[in-house]
Design a protein around this motif. Structure first.
Motif, short mmCIF file in Angstrom:
data_model
loop_
_atom_site.label_atom_id
_atom_site.label_comp_id
_atom_site.label_asym_id
_atom_site.label_seq_id
_atom_site.Cartn_x
_atom_site.Cartn_y
_atom_site.Cartn_z
N PHE A 133 0.84 -1.20 0.00
CA PHE A 133 0.00 0.00 0.00
C PHE A 133 0.87 1.25 0.00
O PHE A 133 1.94 1.28 0.61
CB PHE A 133 -0.92 0.03 1.22
N ILE A 134 0.39 2.30 -0.67
CA ILE A 134 1.04 3.61 -0.65
C ILE A 134 0.00 4.63 -0.22
O ILE A 134 -1.01 4.83 -0.91
CB ILE A 134 1.60 3.98 -2.04
N ASN A 135 0.22 5.24 0.93
CA ASN A 135 -0.75 6.21 1.49
C ASN A 135 -2.14 5.61 1.57
O ASN A 135 -3.16 6.26 1.27
CB ASN A 135 -0.78 7.48 0.64
N GLY A 136 -2.19 4.35 2.00
CA GLY A 136 -3.47 3.68 2.18
C GLY A 136 -4.10 3.13 0.92
O GLY A 136 -5.15 2.48 0.99
N GLU A 137 -3.49 3.35 -0.25
CA GLU A 137 -4.03 2.87 -1.51
C GLU A 137 -3.17 1.73 -2.06
O GLU A 137 -1.95 1.74 -1.90
CB GLU A 137 -4.08 4.00 -2.54
N PRO A 138 -3.79 0.72 -2.70
CA PRO A 138 -3.01 -0.38 -3.28
C PRO A 138 -1.98 0.13 -4.28
O PRO A 138 -2.25 1.04 -5.07
CB PRO A 138 -4.07 -1.24 -3.97
N ALA A 139 -0.79 -0.48 -4.24
CA ALA A 139 0.32 -0.02 -5.08
C ALA A 139 0.34 -0.69 -6.45
O ALA A 139 1.33 -0.61 -7.16
CB ALA A 139 1.65 -0.29 -4.37
N GLY A 140 -0.75 -1.33 -6.83
CA GLY A 140 -0.79 -2.07 -8.09
C GLY A 140 -0.45 -1.24 -9.31
O GLY A 140 0.28 -1.68 -10.20
N ASP A 141 -0.97 0.00 -9.36
CA ASP A 141 -0.70 0.85 -10.52
C ASP A 141 0.78 1.20 -10.61
O ASP A 141 1.37 1.19 -11.70
CB ASP A 141 -1.54 2.13 -10.44
N ARG A 142 1.39 1.53 -9.49
CA ARG A 142 2.81 1.88 -9.50
C ARG A 142 3.68 0.69 -9.87
O ARG A 142 4.77 0.85 -10.41
CB ARG A 142 3.24 2.40 -8.13
N LEU A 143 3.19 -0.50 -9.53
CA LEU A 143 3.96 -1.71 -9.82
C LEU A 143 3.60 -2.31 -11.17
O LEU A 143 4.08 -3.39 -11.52
CB LEU A 143 3.71 -2.75 -8.71
N ALA A 144 2.75 -1.62 -11.91
CA ALA A 144 2.36 -2.04 -13.27
C ALA A 144 1.73 -3.43 -13.29
O ALA A 144 2.01 -4.23 -14.17
CB ALA A 144 3.57 -1.99 -14.21
N LEU A 145 0.89 -3.71 -12.31
CA LEU A 145 0.17 -4.97 -12.29
C LEU A 145 -1.01 -4.87 -13.26
O LEU A 145 -1.85 -3.98 -13.13
CB LEU A 145 -0.31 -5.29 -10.87
N ASP A 146 -1.06 -5.77 -14.21
CA ASP A 146 -2.02 -5.66 -15.30
C ASP A 146 -3.44 -5.96 -14.89
O ASP A 146 -4.38 -5.35 -15.36
CB ASP A 146 -1.63 -6.61 -16.45
N ALA B 102 5.98 -12.37 0.61
CA ALA B 102 5.86 -12.05 -0.81
C ALA B 102 4.42 -12.20 -1.29
O ALA B 102 3.89 -11.34 -2.01
CB ALA B 102 6.79 -12.95 -1.63
N ALA B 103 3.76 -13.29 -0.89
CA ALA B 103 2.38 -13.52 -1.34
C ALA B 103 1.43 -12.45 -0.80
O ALA B 103 0.56 -11.95 -1.53
CB ALA B 103 1.92 -14.91 -0.90
N ILE B 104 1.61 -12.08 0.45
CA ILE B 104 0.72 -11.07 1.02
C ILE B 104 1.03 -9.69 0.46
O ILE B 104 0.12 -8.87 0.25
CB ILE B 104 0.81 -11.09 2.56
N PHE B 105 2.30 -9.41 0.19
CA PHE B 105 2.67 -8.15 -0.47
C PHE B 105 1.96 -8.02 -1.81
O PHE B 105 1.39 -6.96 -2.14
CB PHE B 105 4.19 -8.12 -0.65
N ILE B 106 1.95 -9.08 -2.60
CA ILE B 106 1.27 -9.05 -3.90
C ILE B 106 -0.23 -8.89 -3.72
O ILE B 106 -0.88 -8.13 -4.44
CB ILE B 106 1.62 -10.32 -4.69
N ALA B 107 -0.80 -9.60 -2.74
CA ALA B 107 -2.24 -9.47 -2.47
C ALA B 107 -2.60 -8.04 -2.07
O ALA B 107 -3.62 -7.49 -2.51
CB ALA B 107 -2.65 -10.46 -1.37
N GLN B 108 -1.75 -7.43 -1.24
CA GLN B 108 -1.99 -6.03 -0.84
C GLN B 108 -1.93 -5.11 -2.05
O GLN B 108 -2.76 -4.19 -2.18
CB GLN B 108 -0.95 -5.60 0.20
N ALA B 109 -0.96 -5.35 -2.91
CA ALA B 109 -0.79 -4.48 -4.08
C ALA B 109 -2.02 -4.53 -5.00
O ALA B 109 -2.33 -3.54 -5.66
CB ALA B 109 0.46 -4.89 -4.86
N TYR B 110 -2.71 -5.65 -5.02
CA TYR B 110 -3.93 -5.75 -5.81
C TYR B 110 -5.16 -5.20 -5.08
O TYR B 110 -6.25 -5.15 -5.64
CB TYR B 110 -4.20 -7.21 -6.18
#
Length: 431
Positions: free
Chosen positions: A109-122, A326-334
C-alpha cells in the motif's frame, strides 16, 4: 572464458532491464516504446508459462519421494519425530513472524491505496477479488474442502495445489506400506519423474535471465522509478522479519529448551553461515554445517548425521517466511481484502511448499508461484520479486542453515547429550 554464474546473469539482466525500461518509457509514447513493450511482454510471458508448466509434476513428485524416503528408511521414530516436529514448528513460527511483519508494514500500500498501478500490475483489482473470493464464515471450511480433491487429475488440470499436496503426502507415506517389490517400483517411478523435472527446471532456469529481463523491463517501462518505493519497503520487511526470527525467536527456543547460551551457536556456526550467505545453497553448505556443529557445538555424529542432512532438505524457515511475505505483499498491491481464510491458505501453502520444493534452483520463485495459484492471485506479479531476490535469497539461506544448527542442538539435548555449545576456543571448520 569462465562461465558467468546464473545469479550474476540474473543480476546483470535486472540492471539492463531497468535501464532499457527507463529508456523506452511508456509504451504509448513512441513506436519504439510499443515495440519494446511487446518484446518485454513476450519474454516475461514465456518464462512465467514455463514455471507454470513444471509446478504440478515437480511438487507432486518431490513431496512423494521426500516422504517415502524418510518412511522407507525407518527414520520416523523418536529421533525423526523430534526432528520433523521441530522443523515444522519453527517453520510455522517463521511464517507467522513474516505474517505479522507484512501486515504491520503493509508494503503493498502507498498512502493507504493499493500499489498495483505503480507496480504495473495488469490485472484489475475487482477481477482479482472476484477470482479469489470475497471471504466469509464459510471460507475456512472451503479451504479444507479444497485440500481433499474429488478428482486428483481434475485438481492437477485446474492447479488446485492444496489438494495435490495433501494427496502427495498420503501417497508418499502409504507407498512404503505395500509389498516391497511394488514399493520399490513406485519409488523408482516417482524418483525418475523428479529427476526429469529437475532437469527441465534446470533448463528453464537457463533462460531465467531473459525471462527476468522481460518481466523487470516491463515494470520499469510502465512505472519508471515509481515501483522502487514499495519494493524497497517489501525488501526491508523481509530483512527485519528474518532478523527477528534469527536473533530473537530461535535463540529463545534454545535458551528455554536447553538452558544453554544461544548466542554461542552463532560463533560455533560462523563458517557455515558465511558459506550459506555467499552460496545461497543449504545443500552446498551442508559439509561445513556438519563440521561446525560437530566440532564447535559438540553435537554427536549420531544426531548431526541425521538432523542436518534432513534439515538441508526440509527445514526452510527463511524460505517459508519469505514466501508468506511475498504472497501477502502481492495481495496487498492488488487491493485484496486479506480475510482470515486467505491468510490461512497462504500460511499453510508457504509452510508446505517451503518443504516440497526445497531442492529446486530458485525454489522460492517456484513455490511463490504455487502459493499465488492456490490463493487465486495472478502470476504476472512474480517478476517484481526478482529485483531484490538475490540478496534476500542469501539471507534466507543463512537463516535456513542457522535453523538446522538450532535443531541439532535442541534434539541433541532432548536425546540426553551433555556439554553442548562450550564457551572455549572454536575449531576451524574443514572446508
Amino acid at each position: 572464458m569462465p562461465k558467468i554464474k546464473l545469479h550474476w546473469q540474473i543480476l546483470i539482466a535486472i540492471a539492463v532491464a531497468i535501464i532499457a525500461g527507463l529508456i523506452t518509457g511508456h509504451p504509448d509514447d513512441t513506436t519504439l516504446g510499443a515495440r519494446a513493450m511487446g518484446v518485454y511482454d513476450f519474454l516475461g510471458t514465456l518464462f512465467i508459462s514455463a514455471l507454470l508448466m513444471i509446478i504440478v509434476p515437480l511438487i507432486v513428485s518431490s513431496i512423494i519421494i521426500g516422504i517415502a524416503g524418510i518412511a522407507r528408511e525407518g527414520r520416523l521414530g523418536a529421533l525423526g519425530g523430534k526432528t520433523l516436529g521441530f522443523y515444522i514448528g519453527t517453520g510455522l513460527v517463521a511464517v507467522l513472524v513474516g505474517l505479522v511483519a507484512v501486515n504491520l508494514s503493509q508494503p503493498g500500500f502507498i498512502n493507504g491505496e493499493p500499489a498495483g498501478d505503480r507496480l504495473a500490475l495488469d490485472r484489475d483489482a475487482d477481477e482479482v477479488v472476484e477470482q479469489v473470493g470475497e471471504g466469509g464464515p464459510g471460507e475456512l471450511v472451503a479451504i479444507f474442502h479444497r485440500m481433499i480433491p474429488e478428482n486428483v487429475v481434475d485438481a492437477a488440470a485446474n492447479n488446485e495445489l492444496l489438494g495435490l499436496i495433501f494427496f502427495a503426502l498420503l501417497f508418499g507415506y502409504f507407498m512404503t506400506r505395500v509389498k516391497k517389490e511394488n514399493a520399490d517400483t513406485l519409488y523408482s517411478f516417482w524418483d525418475g519423474i523428479f529427476e526429469v523435472m529437475m532437469k527441465i527446471t534446470h533448463l528453464v532456469m537457463l533462460f531465467a535471465p531473459l525471462g527476468v529481463f522481460g518481466l523487470v523491463a516491463k515494470v520499469a517501462a510502465e512505472t519508471g522509478v515509481d515501483a522502487a518505493g514499495p519494493l524497497l519497503v517489501f525488501a526491508i520487511t523481509v530483512v527485519v522479519a528474518l532478523a527477528i526470527h534469527v536473533l530473537l525467536v530461535m535463540p529463545l527456543m534454545v535458551r528455554v529448551i536447553t538452558g544453554y547460551n544461544p548466542y554461542r551457536l552463532f560463533r560455533a556456526m560462523g563458517p557455515a553461515l558465511l558459506t550459506a550467505f555467499s552460496t545461497a545453497s543449504s545443500m552446498a553448505t551442508l559439509p561445513i554445517t556438519m563440521d561446525c556443529v560437530r566440532k564447535n557445538a559438540k553435537v554427536s555424529q549420531k544426531t548431526s548425521s541425521f538432523v542436518l542432512p534432513l534439515g538441508a532438505t526440509v527445514n526452510m524457515n527463511g524460505t517459508a517466511l519469505y514466501e508468506c511475505v511475498a504472497a501477502i505483499f502481492i495481495a496487498q498491491a492488488y487491493g485484496l481484502e486479506l480475510t482470515f481464510g486467505v491468510q490461512f491458505t497462504i500460511v499453510v501453502a508457504a509452510l508446505v511448499t517451503s518443504i516440497g520444493v526445497a531442492g529446486v534452483p530458485m525454489a522460492s520463485m517456484v513455490a511463490i508461484g504455487i502459493i499465488l495459484t492456490a490463493v487465486g492471485l495472478p502470476l504476472e506479479a512474480l517478476g517484481l520479486l526478482f529485483v531484490f531476490d538475490r540478496i534476500l535469497d542469501m539471507l534466507r539461506t543463512a537463516t535456513n542453515v542457522y535453523g538446522d544448527g538450532v535443531c541439532s542442538v535442541i534434539v541433541a539435548h532432548l536425546e540426553g547429550e551433555k556439554d553442548l555449545l562450550p564457551s572455549g576456543k572454536m575449531e576451524k571448520a574443514n572446508i
